[in-house]
Design an enzyme around this catalytic site. Structure first.
Site, PDB file in Angstrom:
ATOM      1  N   SER A 135       0.837  -1.041  -0.005  1.00  0.00           N
ATOM      2  CA  SER A 135       0.684   0.308   0.073  1.00  0.00           C
ATOM      3  C   SER A 135       1.151   1.125  -0.031  1.00  0.00           C
ATOM      4  CB  SER A 135      -0.655  -0.563   1.113  1.00  0.00           C
ATOM      5  OG  SER A 135      -1.537   1.144   1.345  1.00  0.00           O
ATOM      6  N   LYS A 161      -1.264  -1.207  -5.110  1.00  0.00           N
ATOM      7  CA  LYS A 161      -1.955  -0.028  -3.981  1.00  0.00           C
ATOM      8  C   LYS A 161      -1.863   1.139  -3.555  1.00  0.00           C
ATOM      9  CE  LYS A 161      -5.171   0.510   0.002  1.00  0.00           C
ATOM     10  NZ  LYS A 161      -5.408  -0.963   1.229  1.00  0.00           N
ATOM     11  N   LYS A 163      -2.840   4.785  -2.482  1.00  0.00           N
ATOM     12  CA  LYS A 163      -3.363   6.021  -1.631  1.00  0.00           C
ATOM     13  C   LYS A 163      -3.989   7.140  -2.624  1.00  0.00           C
ATOM     14  CE  LYS A 163      -3.373   4.081   2.120  1.00  0.00           C
ATOM     15  NZ  LYS A 163      -5.333   3.076   2.702  1.00  0.00           N
ATOM     16  N   ASP A 188      -7.036   3.256  -3.736  1.00  0.00           N
ATOM     17  CA  ASP A 188      -7.562   3.172  -2.383  1.00  0.00           C
ATOM     18  C   ASP A 188      -8.131   4.646  -2.105  1.00  0.00           C
ATOM     19  OD1 ASP A 188      -9.229   2.922   0.127  1.00  0.00           O
ATOM     20  OD2 ASP A 188      -7.331   2.070   0.943  1.00  0.00           O
ATOM     21  N   GLU A 214     -10.548   1.158  -4.213  1.00  0.00           N
ATOM     22  CA  GLU A 214     -11.443   0.752  -3.162  1.00  0.00           C
ATOM     23  C   GLU A 214     -11.966   1.916  -2.244  1.00  0.00           C
ATOM     24  OE1 GLU A 214      -7.536  -1.383  -0.674  1.00  0.00           O
ATOM     25  OE2 GLU A 214      -8.865  -0.270   1.631  1.00  0.00           O
ATOM     26  N   ASP A 239     -14.047  -1.145   1.939  1.00  0.00           N
ATOM     27  CA  ASP A 239     -13.612  -0.945   3.043  1.00  0.00           C
ATOM     28  C   ASP A 239     -14.744  -0.721   4.298  1.00  0.00           C
ATOM     29  OD1 ASP A 239     -11.679  -1.411   5.580  1.00  0.00           O
ATOM     30  OD2 ASP A 239      -9.472  -0.321   4.004  1.00  0.00           O
ATOM     31  N   LYS A 263     -11.051  -6.077   6.699  1.00  0.00           N
ATOM     32  CA  LYS A 263     -10.230  -6.448   7.544  1.00  0.00           C
ATOM     33  C   LYS A 263     -10.881  -6.822   9.300  1.00  0.00           C
ATOM     34  CE  LYS A 263      -8.071  -2.175   5.518  1.00  0.00           C
ATOM     35  NZ  LYS A 263      -8.147  -0.318   5.523  1.00  0.00           N
ATOM     36  N   GLY A 291      -5.064  -4.126   5.545  1.00  0.00           N
ATOM     37  CA  GLY A 291      -4.625  -4.432   7.130  1.00  0.00           C
ATOM     38  C   GLY A 291      -4.552  -2.797   8.315  1.00  0.00           C
TER      39      GLY A 291
HETATM   40  O1  OSB Z   1      -7.354   2.014   4.153  1.00  0.00           O
HETATM   41  O2  OSB Z   1      -6.250   0.101   3.539  1.00  0.00           O
HETATM   42  C1  OSB Z   1      -6.868   1.160   3.848  1.00  0.00           C
HETATM   43  C2  OSB Z   1      -3.759   1.655   6.426  1.00  0.00           C
HETATM   44  C3  OSB Z   1      -4.334   2.712   7.642  1.00  0.00           C
HETATM   45  C4  OSB Z   1      -5.640   2.429   7.854  1.00  0.00           C
HETATM   46  C5  OSB Z   1      -5.896   2.679   6.025  1.00  0.00           C
HETATM   47  C6  OSB Z   1      -5.846   2.056   5.774  1.00  0.00           C
HETATM   48  C7  OSB Z   1      -4.023   1.561   5.610  1.00  0.00           C
HETATM   49  C8  OSB Z   1      -3.564   1.339   4.830  1.00  0.00           C
HETATM   50  C9  OSB Z   1      -2.414   0.047   4.850  1.00  0.00           C
HETATM   51  O3  OSB Z   1      -3.741   0.812   3.361  1.00  0.00           O
HETATM   52  C10 OSB Z   1      -2.827  -1.303   5.494  1.00  0.00           C
HETATM   53  C11 OSB Z   1      -1.474  -2.595   5.846  1.00  0.00           C
HETATM   54  O4  OSB Z   1      -0.105  -2.875   5.567  1.00  0.00           O
HETATM   55  O5  OSB Z   1      -1.513  -2.545   7.062  1.00  0.00           O
HETATM   56 MG    MG Z   2      -8.898   1.263   2.283  1.00  0.00          MG
END
Ligand code: OSB
Ligand code: MG
Length: 369
Positions: A135, A161, A163, A188, A214, A239, A263, A291
Site C-alpha cells: 500500500s 495499491k 492511495k 484506495d 477501494e 473497506d 480487515k 490491514g
Molecule cells: O485503507 O487500507 C486502508 C492503513 C491505515 C488505515 C487504512 C488503510 C491502511 C493501508 C495499509 O492501506 C494497510 C496495511 O498494510 O496494514
Molecule cells: Mg482501505
C-alpha cells in the site's frame, strides 16, 4: 477455557516514515495489546486502532476504555468453548469493533496454544502461502510515488495499491500505469470522494485497467457506491463501509461493490471475518485481507485468516519492519522471492512474543482480574 485475568497495554511505535492517506498522515502508530489468561496460559490480541478517529470512529483510547470498563469484565470468570461463543456475549454492544476484535484474537491464541494447533487450522485455513501487495501512501510529487512503486516491486510485492485523493489521482495513476503497463494496480480513496463532485475523475480511472477502486465514497455509505458501480467499469471494493457481516450482505444485495476488503480488526475479529468470507466464497465474490498497520501480533491473525480459500487477491501485508524499526514478535514474517509470505503451521500464535519489545513501547498498562 476459563478466563481469569487480563492485561491491557497501550503502545506507541515510531514509524520509519510517515504514512499519508486522504484522511491524514500517521507519523507514530499507537496500538493496544490485550493479554487474556486462562490459568497460567496467556493469549495475545491487538486492537490496532489509531491515535485519532480518522479511519473509523475508534481510537486507541476508546479501545482502552471500552475494553477496561465493559468488554473484559464481561469475560472474566467465565468459560467459553469457541471464539464465536465468546464473541456472542457482545451482541448487544454497539460498534467498537476494533476493541472487540482484540478479545477475539486473544481468545483464539489461547485456544490454539491449549489445543496445540495453529491459528491457520483453528480458522479453517488451507493456503500455505499468501500473495502480498504494498500500500503506497500519498506523496507530494509523482516522482516520489514512482520511486516508492519501484522499490515495492523490487522487494517482491505482486500488487501495488496507490492511495489517492481528489485531484491527486488521474495524473498519478496515468504515470504509474505508463511506467508499468502490466502491473497489478489498484487505488484506495479512503472515503474522500463524492458522487456529485468527483464522477468525472472516477470515470477517467476506468481507462487504466485497475483491478479495483477501494472505498472511494463515504465511510458509512452503501447506496451511493451502488450508484457509482453502475457508472464505472472498474470493480469497487469496500473497506470502511463493511463494518459487519450484515453490511457485507446488504452491500452485495444492492450492488455497492464486487470485491470486499476483509480487515479482521475492522469487523470485530476472526469470527465475523470468517462469516463474511464464507458468505462471499459461496457466491464467488473475491475477498482479500486488508490491514491496519498492525504489529506482528495483529498480523499473525490476519495471515491465518487470509489462508482461507476465498482470499484470492493479494493481501495488504507489508512486513512489520517496513513500517517500524522493530516488531513485538521475534520471528517476524518476510516476503519470499515469489511475492508470497508463509502462513505459519506452528501451534499457538505462530510467532514468538518479544516481551522486552512490548515493555519498551508501552505507555500505559492496566491489569484486570
Ligand atoms: O485503507 O487500507 C486502508 C492503513 C491505515 C488505515 C487504512 C488503510 C491502511 C493501508 C495499509 O492501506 C494497510 C496495511 O498494510 O496494514
Ligand atoms: Mg482501505
Amino acid at each position: 477455557m476459563h478466563i481469569n485475568k487480563a492485561e491491557l497495554r497501550k503502545l506507541k511505535l515510531p514509524l520509519k516514515k510517515p504514512f499519508t492517506t486522504s484522511f491524514g498522515t500517521i507519523a507514530t502508530k499507537e496500538t493496544v495489546i490485550v493479554k487474556l489468561y486462562s490459568g497460567n496460559t496467556a493469549g495475545y490480541g491487538e486492537a490496532s486502532s489509531f491515535h485519532a478517529p480518522i479511519y473509523n470512529e475508534e481510537t486507541v483510547d476508546t479501545c482502552m476504555y471500552v475494553l477496561e470498563k465493559f468488554l473484559i469484565p464481561m469475560t472474566i470468570g467465565k468459560n467459553f468453548k469457541t471464539t464465536t461463543e465468546l464473541m456472542s456475549i457482545f451482541d448487544n454492544i454497539v460498534g467498537h469493533r476494533i476493541a472487540r476484535s482484540s478479545i477475539d484474537f486473544a481468545f483464539s491464541n489461547l485456544l490454539a496454544t491449549n489445543n496445540l494447533t495453529s491459528l491457520k487450522s483453528l480458522y479453517g485455513g488451507v493456503q500455505n502461502k499468501i500473495e502480498v501487495g504494498e500500500s503506497v501512501g500519498i506523496h507530494d510529487t509523482i516522482t516520489e510515488t514512482l520511486r516508492e512503486v519501484e522499490s515495492a516491486l523490487s522487494r517482491g510485492f505482486t500488487r501495488i495499491k496507490l492511495k489517492i485523493k481528489p485531484r491527486h489521482d488521474v495524473k498519478l495513476v496515468a504515470a504509474v500505469r505508463k511506467q508499468w503497463p502490466d502491473v497489478d494496480l489498484m487505488v484506495d480513496g479512503n472515503s474522500a470522494y463524492t458522487l456529485d463532485r468527483d464522477i468525472d475523475a472516477l470515470q477517467k480511472l476506468d481507462t487504466f485497467d485497475l483491478t479495483m477502486i477501494e472505498q472511494p465514497l463515504a465511510h458509512d455509505d452503501l447506496v451511493d457506491h451502488a450508484s457509482l458501480q453502475r457508472q464505472i467499469k472498474t470493480p469497487i471494493c469496500l473497506d470502511e463501509s463493511i463494518k459487519s457481516f450484515e453490511d457485507a450482505r446488504k452491500a452485495l444485495q444492492i450492488g455497492s461493490c464486487k470485491i470486499i476488503n476483509i480487515k479482521p480488526g475492522r469487523v470485530g475479529g476472526s469470527s465475523e471475518a470468517i462469516k463474511i468470507h464464507n458468505y462471499c466464497y459461496k457466491r464467488n465474490i473475491p475477498v482479500w485481507c486488508g490491514g491496519l498497520l498492525e504489529t506482528g501480533i495483529g498480523r499473525a491473525f490476519n495471515i491465518a485468516i487470509a489462508s482461507l480459500p476465498g482470499f484470492t487477491l493479494p493481501a495488504d501485508m507489508s512486513p512489520v519492519s517496513d513500517f517500524y524499526g522493530g516488531d513485538l514478535v521475534k520471528n517476524s514474517f518476510s516476503i519470499n522471492s515469489d511475492g508470497t509470505i508463509d502462513v505459519s503451521n506452528e501451534a499457538g500464535l505462530g510467532y514468538e512474543i518479544d516481551e522486552a519489545a512490548i515493555d519498551k513501547y508501552t505507555t500505559q498498562k492496566i491489569e484486570i482480574s
